[in-house]
Design an enzyme around this catalytic site. Structure first.
Site, PDB file in Angstrom:
ATOM      1  N   ASP A  22       0.812  -1.059   0.101  1.00  0.00           N
ATOM      2  CA  ASP A  22       0.079   0.103  -0.066  1.00  0.00           C
ATOM      3  C   ASP A  22       0.597   0.954   0.211  1.00  0.00           C
ATOM      4  O   ASP A  22       1.782   1.607   0.862  1.00  0.00           O
ATOM      5  CB  ASP A  22      -0.843  -0.080   0.919  1.00  0.00           C
ATOM      6  CG  ASP A  22      -1.878  -1.073   1.121  1.00  0.00           C
ATOM      7  OD1 ASP A  22      -2.144  -1.587  -0.096  1.00  0.00           O
ATOM      8  OD2 ASP A  22      -2.513  -1.359   1.922  1.00  0.00           O
ATOM      9  N   GLU A  99       0.520  -3.804  -6.346  1.00  0.00           N
ATOM     10  CA  GLU A  99       0.658  -2.218  -5.126  1.00  0.00           C
ATOM     11  C   GLU A  99      -0.997  -2.059  -5.448  1.00  0.00           C
ATOM     12  O   GLU A  99      -1.607  -1.972  -6.712  1.00  0.00           O
ATOM     13  CB  GLU A  99       1.789  -1.577  -6.151  1.00  0.00           C
ATOM     14  CG  GLU A  99       2.593  -1.896  -6.091  1.00  0.00           C
ATOM     15  CD  GLU A  99       3.944  -0.979  -6.172  1.00  0.00           C
ATOM     16  OE1 GLU A  99       4.971  -0.014  -6.100  1.00  0.00           O
ATOM     17  OE2 GLU A  99       3.933  -1.456  -7.976  1.00  0.00           O
ATOM     18  N   SER A 148      -9.605 -10.414  -0.903  1.00  0.00           N
ATOM     19  CA  SER A 148      -9.853 -11.212  -3.033  1.00  0.00           C
ATOM     20  C   SER A 148      -8.680 -12.231  -3.270  1.00  0.00           C
ATOM     21  O   SER A 148      -8.304 -12.555  -3.008  1.00  0.00           O
ATOM     22  CB  SER A 148      -9.630  -9.547  -3.443  1.00  0.00           C
ATOM     23  OG  SER A 148      -8.134  -9.731  -3.999  1.00  0.00           O
ATOM     24  N   LYS A 193     -18.175 -11.174   8.124  1.00  0.00           N
ATOM     25  CA  LYS A 193     -18.245 -10.148   8.401  1.00  0.00           C
ATOM     26  C   LYS A 193     -17.467  -9.032   7.420  1.00  0.00           C
ATOM     27  O   LYS A 193     -17.429  -8.130   5.966  1.00  0.00           O
ATOM     28  CB  LYS A 193     -16.547  -9.660   8.726  1.00  0.00           C
ATOM     29  CG  LYS A 193     -16.749  -8.093   9.204  1.00  0.00           C
ATOM     30  CD  LYS A 193     -15.505  -6.887   9.534  1.00  0.00           C
ATOM     31  CE  LYS A 193     -14.845  -6.619   7.079  1.00  0.00           C
ATOM     32  NZ  LYS A 193     -16.038  -5.886   7.673  1.00  0.00           N
ATOM     33  N   GLY A 234     -20.000   1.113   8.347  1.00  0.00           N
ATOM     34  CA  GLY A 234     -19.278   2.615   8.052  1.00  0.00           C
ATOM     35  C   GLY A 234     -19.662   3.919   8.965  1.00  0.00           C
ATOM     36  O   GLY A 234     -19.767   2.997  10.632  1.00  0.00           O
ATOM     37  N   SER A 258      -9.232   9.167   7.637  1.00  0.00           N
ATOM     38  CA  SER A 258      -8.568   7.800   6.388  1.00  0.00           C
ATOM     39  C   SER A 258      -9.722   6.617   7.068  1.00  0.00           C
ATOM     40  O   SER A 258      -9.073   6.231   7.894  1.00  0.00           O
ATOM     41  CB  SER A 258      -7.139   7.377   5.647  1.00  0.00           C
ATOM     42  OG  SER A 258      -7.142   6.567   5.238  1.00  0.00           O
ATOM     43  N   ASP A 264     -10.710  -4.135   8.485  1.00  0.00           N
ATOM     44  CA  ASP A 264      -9.719  -5.212   9.027  1.00  0.00           C
ATOM     45  C   ASP A 264      -8.884  -5.358  10.405  1.00  0.00           C
ATOM     46  O   ASP A 264      -9.639  -5.990  11.142  1.00  0.00           O
ATOM     47  CB  ASP A 264      -8.500  -5.010   7.932  1.00  0.00           C
ATOM     48  CG  ASP A 264      -8.460  -5.323   7.331  1.00  0.00           C
ATOM     49  OD1 ASP A 264      -9.317  -5.962   6.517  1.00  0.00           O
ATOM     50  OD2 ASP A 264      -7.294  -5.118   5.999  1.00  0.00           O
ATOM     51  N   THR A 297      -6.698   7.248  12.178  1.00  0.00           N
ATOM     52  CA  THR A 297      -4.997   7.682  11.458  1.00  0.00           C
ATOM     53  C   THR A 297      -4.852   8.402   9.888  1.00  0.00           C
ATOM     54  O   THR A 297      -6.024   8.039   9.272  1.00  0.00           O
ATOM     55  CB  THR A 297      -4.522   6.351  11.477  1.00  0.00           C
ATOM     56  OG1 THR A 297      -5.125   5.760  10.921  1.00  0.00           O
ATOM     57  CG2 THR A 297      -3.934   5.821  13.596  1.00  0.00           C
TER      58      THR A 297
END
Length: 320
Positions: A22, A99, A148, A193, A234, A258, A264, A297
């Protein structure tokens, strides 16, 4: 010592077939056909299961991360995992690890996320992942299959993982979407989830009301597709459905910087608290706390332990 400060009593295995390096940065404005001058970039090892293991470690727990890696990007990825001292087993693959790019537009506060396709895995490579699951299934523990599936991997891969976990005496937790999710739920998982979008895709209809969301989650329980459904919504909070009923929880008020890694972080706290002997409702509150802490964060940074424990304490204080 408090349970939240102890290492997990039951072992946790995470599985990531499609990890990603990432890369995140920011620019004043995203404009087509122009060179965009960006800020200093940040690089993190990402991917569902790996992120779950990273958060578990941050919260004082322990897991083993199984992931694929290939090419120069895969080597850089592996070095980052080693630097964080995450116990792991790497499955070498021929293709190069993908990436992902995240760009924050500072003039508007918008965030742009570019997710690349992973390398195509050969049959020998994805079967090697299954073999590792067979060898490493923690009896009485948890197998977390998250993220995925890259090209070349059959849609029923996670369904096979569910069967292997069950045969090994472990409880399987799945966080994915599309055909991979459908196959896993057909086997019957311990916990799933989904986000609202993922559950809408699964049931084939929009879930715009709280009632429709609860009904969809409860239907999975009634069909035996899962023992627990943790539906993330959310800023609207989350729903936990089981045979014991439904719990809806709002999110703490925090400054959103963010949203990358929030899901996760949610899942990591949930499975860790279960492994530490907490009740499902307590684990659910910890999960909401971790997901909320993650959005505080920047860029691809995950949640901070201090933020999680502070928010978790507030949510637990509201329990009867």
């Amino acid at each position: 010592m408090e349970a939240s400060q102890r290492m997990s009593a039951q072992q946790i295995l995470t599985l990531t077939l499609n990890p990603a390096l990432d890369i995140s940065t920011s620019t004043e404005q995203v404009v087509g056909a122009h060179k965009l001058r960006c800020s200093t970039s940040r690089v993190d090892p990402g991917g569902g299961g790996v992120n779950v293991s990273r958060v578990i470690q941050r919260l004082g727990g322990r897991s083993i991360a199984v992931y694929t890696a290939g090419g120069p990007v895969g080597e850089a990825y592996r070095r980052l995992i080693e630097a964080e001292r995450i116990p792991s087993v790497v499955v070498p693959v021929q293709g190069s690890t993908r990436e992902n790019f995240t760009v924050d537009e500072t003039s508007t506060g918008k965030q742009y996320r570019f997710v690349l396709e992973g390398p195509e895995l050969t049959e020998d490579e994805w079967r090697a992942c299954l073999d590792l699951v067979i060898q490493a299934v923690p009896p009485g523990g948890y197998v977390v299959a998250s993220g995925s599936l890259p090209p070349g991997v059959p849609d029923d891969f996670y369904a096979r993982v569910v069967r292997l976990a069950q045969e090994g005496g472990a409880r399987c937790i799945v966080d994915t979407s599309g055909p991979a999710l459908r196959g896993a739920l057909a086997e019957g998982v311990f916990l799933v989830k989904p986000s609202r979008r993922e559950l809408e895709e699964y049931v084939g209809e929009e879930l715009n009301s709280p009632e429709s969301q609860v009904e969809a989650a409860s239907t999975l329980i009634a069909r035996g597709s899962a023992e627990y459904v943790a539906l993330t919504l959310g800023e609207a909070g989350a729903v936990l459905a089981s045979t014991s009923g439904v719990v809806r929880l709002g999110v703490p008020t925090v400054k959103v910087v963010s949203t990358v890694g929030a899901g996760d972080s949610f899942l990591a706290a949930f499975v860790l608290r279960l492994a530490q002997g907490r009740s499902a409702e307590e684990a659910f509150k910890a999960a909401v706390a971790a997901g909320s802490a993650a959005v505080m964060t920047p860029a691809t940074e995950l949640c901070c332990r201090g933020d999680v424990e502070r928010l978790e304490a507030g949510l637990l204080a509201g329990m009867p």
